[in-house]
Design a protein around this motif. Structure first.
Motif, mmCIF file in Angstrom:
data_model
loop_
_atom_site.group_PDB
_atom_site.id
_atom_site.type_symbol
_atom_site.label_atom_id
_atom_site.label_comp_id
_atom_site.label_asym_id
_atom_site.label_seq_id
_atom_site.Cartn_x
_atom_site.Cartn_y
_atom_site.Cartn_z
ATOM 1 N N MET A 1 14.403 51.224 68.221
ATOM 2 C CA MET A 1 15.551 51.207 67.304
ATOM 3 C C MET A 1 15.147 50.616 65.959
ATOM 4 O O MET A 1 14.155 49.908 65.838
ATOM 5 C CB MET A 1 16.709 50.400 67.899
ATOM 6 N N THR A 2 15.932 50.918 64.961
ATOM 7 C CA THR A 2 15.666 50.431 63.614
ATOM 8 C C THR A 2 16.977 50.063 62.939
ATOM 9 O O THR A 2 18.043 50.578 63.294
ATOM 10 C CB THR A 2 14.944 51.511 62.785
ATOM 11 N N ASN A 3 16.898 49.171 61.972
ATOM 12 C CA ASN A 3 18.089 48.773 61.218
ATOM 13 C C ASN A 3 18.266 49.587 59.948
ATOM 14 O O ASN A 3 19.113 49.279 59.118
ATOM 15 C CB ASN A 3 18.002 47.286 60.865
ATOM 16 N N ILE A 4 17.461 50.625 59.792
ATOM 17 C CA ILE A 4 17.567 51.486 58.617
ATOM 18 C C ILE A 4 18.892 52.250 58.647
ATOM 19 O O ILE A 4 19.323 52.741 59.690
ATOM 20 C CB ILE A 4 16.387 52.469 58.562
ATOM 21 N N LYS A 5 19.521 52.336 57.477
ATOM 22 C CA LYS A 5 20.755 53.106 57.333
ATOM 23 C C LYS A 5 20.492 54.330 56.459
ATOM 24 O O LYS A 5 19.586 54.327 55.635
ATOM 25 C CB LYS A 5 21.853 52.241 56.706
ATOM 26 N N PHE A 6 21.339 55.350 56.635
ATOM 27 C CA PHE A 6 21.137 56.615 55.931
ATOM 28 C C PHE A 6 22.254 56.873 54.918
ATOM 29 O O PHE A 6 23.439 56.661 55.216
ATOM 30 C CB PHE A 6 21.073 57.769 56.929
ATOM 31 N N ALA A 7 21.860 57.336 53.741
ATOM 32 C CA ALA A 7 22.819 57.628 52.672
ATOM 33 C C ALA A 7 22.494 58.988 52.050
ATOM 34 O O ALA A 7 21.403 59.531 52.246
ATOM 35 C CB ALA A 7 22.773 56.532 51.606
ATOM 36 N N TYR A 8 23.442 59.511 51.296
ATOM 37 C CA TYR A 8 23.254 60.789 50.597
ATOM 38 C C TYR A 8 23.757 60.619 49.175
ATOM 39 O O TYR A 8 24.851 60.102 48.941
ATOM 40 C CB TYR A 8 24.028 61.898 51.305
ATOM 41 N N ASN A 9 22.932 61.045 48.214
ATOM 42 C CA ASN A 9 23.281 60.884 46.805
ATOM 43 C C ASN A 9 24.247 61.980 46.370
ATOM 44 O O ASN A 9 23.925 63.175 46.454
ATOM 45 C CB ASN A 9 22.003 60.933 45.959
ATOM 46 N N THR A 10 25.405 61.585 45.877
ATOM 47 C CA THR A 10 26.430 62.545 45.447
ATOM 48 C C THR A 10 26.072 63.232 44.134
ATOM 49 O O THR A 10 26.804 64.123 43.688
ATOM 50 C CB THR A 10 27.790 61.837 45.292
ATOM 51 N N LEU A 11 24.963 62.857 43.520
ATOM 52 C CA LEU A 11 24.530 63.437 42.253
ATOM 53 C C LEU A 11 24.475 64.959 42.293
ATOM 54 O O LEU A 11 24.782 65.636 41.304
ATOM 55 C CB LEU A 11 23.144 62.885 41.891
ATOM 56 N N VAL A 12 24.107 65.507 43.444
ATOM 57 C CA VAL A 12 23.898 66.947 43.558
ATOM 58 C C VAL A 12 25.191 67.725 43.791
ATOM 59 O O VAL A 12 25.206 68.949 43.692
ATOM 60 C CB VAL A 12 22.875 67.241 44.678
ATOM 61 N N TYR A 13 26.280 67.031 44.059
ATOM 62 C CA TYR A 13 27.562 67.699 44.292
ATOM 63 C C TYR A 13 28.237 67.991 42.949
ATOM 64 O O TYR A 13 29.216 67.336 42.551
ATOM 65 C CB TYR A 13 28.481 66.826 45.149
ATOM 66 N N VAL A 14 27.733 68.980 42.264
ATOM 67 C CA VAL A 14 28.175 69.286 40.898
ATOM 68 C C VAL A 14 29.589 69.863 40.886
ATOM 69 O O VAL A 14 29.922 70.738 41.692
ATOM 70 C CB VAL A 14 27.190 70.276 40.242
ATOM 71 N N ASP A 15 30.399 69.363 39.961
ATOM 72 C CA ASP A 15 31.753 69.897 39.718
ATOM 73 C C ASP A 15 32.650 69.864 40.953
ATOM 74 O O ASP A 15 33.541 70.701 41.102
ATOM 75 C CB ASP A 15 31.692 71.330 39.173
ATOM 76 N N GLU A 16 32.410 68.921 41.834
ATOM 77 C CA GLU A 16 33.237 68.811 43.029
ATOM 78 C C GLU A 16 34.040 67.514 42.982
ATOM 79 O O GLU A 16 33.543 66.482 42.531
ATOM 80 C CB GLU A 16 32.346 68.820 44.275
ATOM 81 N N ASP A 17 35.260 67.567 43.459
ATOM 82 C CA ASP A 17 36.064 66.355 43.548
ATOM 83 C C ASP A 17 35.346 65.341 44.425
ATOM 84 O O ASP A 17 34.824 65.682 45.495
ATOM 85 C CB ASP A 17 37.438 66.685 44.131
ATOM 86 N N ILE A 18 35.300 64.099 43.979
ATOM 87 C CA ILE A 18 34.524 63.071 44.665
ATOM 88 C C ILE A 18 34.985 62.856 46.104
ATOM 89 O O ILE A 18 34.181 62.528 46.974
ATOM 90 C CB ILE A 18 34.555 61.739 43.873
ATOM 91 N N GLU A 19 36.264 63.100 46.368
ATOM 92 C CA GLU A 19 36.742 62.920 47.745
ATOM 93 C C GLU A 19 36.078 63.903 48.695
ATOM 94 O O GLU A 19 35.749 63.544 49.839
ATOM 95 C CB GLU A 19 38.261 63.060 47.832
ATOM 96 N N GLN A 20 35.847 65.128 48.239
ATOM 97 C CA GLN A 20 35.221 66.118 49.109
ATOM 98 C C GLN A 20 33.807 65.697 49.486
ATOM 99 O O GLN A 20 33.382 65.855 50.632
ATOM 100 C CB GLN A 20 35.198 67.487 48.427
ATOM 101 N N GLY A 21 33.073 65.147 48.525
ATOM 102 C CA GLY A 21 31.720 64.684 48.808
ATOM 103 C C GLY A 21 31.703 63.524 49.787
ATOM 104 O O GLY A 21 30.889 63.487 50.721
ATOM 105 N N ILE A 22 32.586 62.559 49.569
ATOM 106 C CA ILE A 22 32.669 61.405 50.457
ATOM 107 C C ILE A 22 33.057 61.846 51.871
ATOM 108 O O ILE A 22 32.478 61.397 52.867
ATOM 109 C CB ILE A 22 33.668 60.379 49.894
#
Length: 275
Positions: free
Chosen positions: A1-22
């Motif tokens: 097991m590891t304590n690493i967490k995973f994230a995704y950069n919303t930078l690439v979600y062009v012209d999309e409402d921020i709620e949809q990306g989240i």
């Protein structure tokens, strides 16, 4: 097991409402979302409410460095503005609950120095230290990222990032590595991560073509092994971008939304043996 967490950069979600990306990032099982560092263009309180709604963390602020936000400009007013910008990103991070901010001393795509290297590194350390002291008061880390030679001339490898971090000499200022940039500049990506040890504060994953991991030719297994052996307990965030000379042009590519977001988390969980 590891304590690493995973994230995704919303930078690439062009012209999309921020709620949809989240919603997408939370729905595919990530721990966090990374956000573009444009505090004056985004409603931080609204984003924080959405993060709470979808039970998602904010990992980091992906700061954007333009000619007006250049920590090593020969113009002292521009350097001052860059520090001010970083402080605004700190305030933005605090509201979102993000843990850190990426820092690169030069403007993106700036490939020529304005004076000698020693002077510019001195300006970089001075500016990062001032912003770092402000960030420290608010419990935020600054993460000095190395970019490839086609996007900057100053900090290209993790050894250079570490040298600048040591010059700043603040506990909350550390290094950041991005596998896309590293696949161009480092001889051995895994060993480069090991070389900075506990000063590794943040990690970006993207394949050699800046697409989702597994779609290029980087071997991520030794990289994951190194991070686990180092007991790295931060975020691995996907910063994957379009196949363009200027990937920040705002062009929309549908595969970077549902397809790559879903595909990448499955890749990461298998890579790090997380269920």
């Amino acid at each position: 097991m590891t304590n690493i967490k995973f994230a995704y950069n919303t930078l690439v979600y062009v012209d999309e409402d921020i709620e949809q990306g989240i919603k997408r990032i939370a729905g595919f099982g990530y721990d966090a979302a990374e956000f573009v560092g444009e505090p004056e263009m985004m409603d931080a309180n609204h984003i924080r409410r959405l993060l709470d709604k979808y039970k998602l963390e904010a990992s980091s602020i992906c700061a954007i460095y333009t000619p007006e936000r250049d920590l090593v400009s020969s113009n002292p007013d521009i350097r001052k503005n860059a520090v001010s910008y970083l402080k605004k990103c700190v305030d933005f991070a605090v509201t979102l609950g993000a843990k850190g901010i990426s820092v690169t001393p030069t403007a993106n795509m700036k490939i020529h120095a304005e004076t000698d290297r020693e002077t510019e590194l001195g300006w970089a350390a001075e500016g990062i230290r001032e912003a770092g002291l402000y960030a420290e008061e608010h419990g935020i880390r600054l993460c000095v990222e190395a970019w490839n030679r086609y996007e900057t001339y100053l900090i290209n490898r993790l050894e250079q990032s570490l040298a600048l971090v040591k010059a700043v000499n603040l506990q909350n200022v550390g290094c950041m590595g991005d596998t896309y940039h590293m696949n161009i500049e480092e001889t051995d990506i895994a060993e480069a991560f090991r070389s900075v040890g506990d000063k590794l504060y943040y990690v970006h994953f993207a394949d050699s073509n800046r697409a989702a991991p597994g779609r290029g030719h980087i071997n991520f297994e030794p990289i994951a092994k190194a991070l686990k052996e180092m007991n790295y307990a931060g975020y691995v965030s996907l910063e994957i971008l379009p196949p363009l000379a200027d990937p920040f042009s705002g062009a929309k590519f549908e595969e970077f939304y549902d397809l790559y977001t879903k595909e990448s988390i499955a890749f990461l969980k298998k890579l790090f043996n997380q269920s």
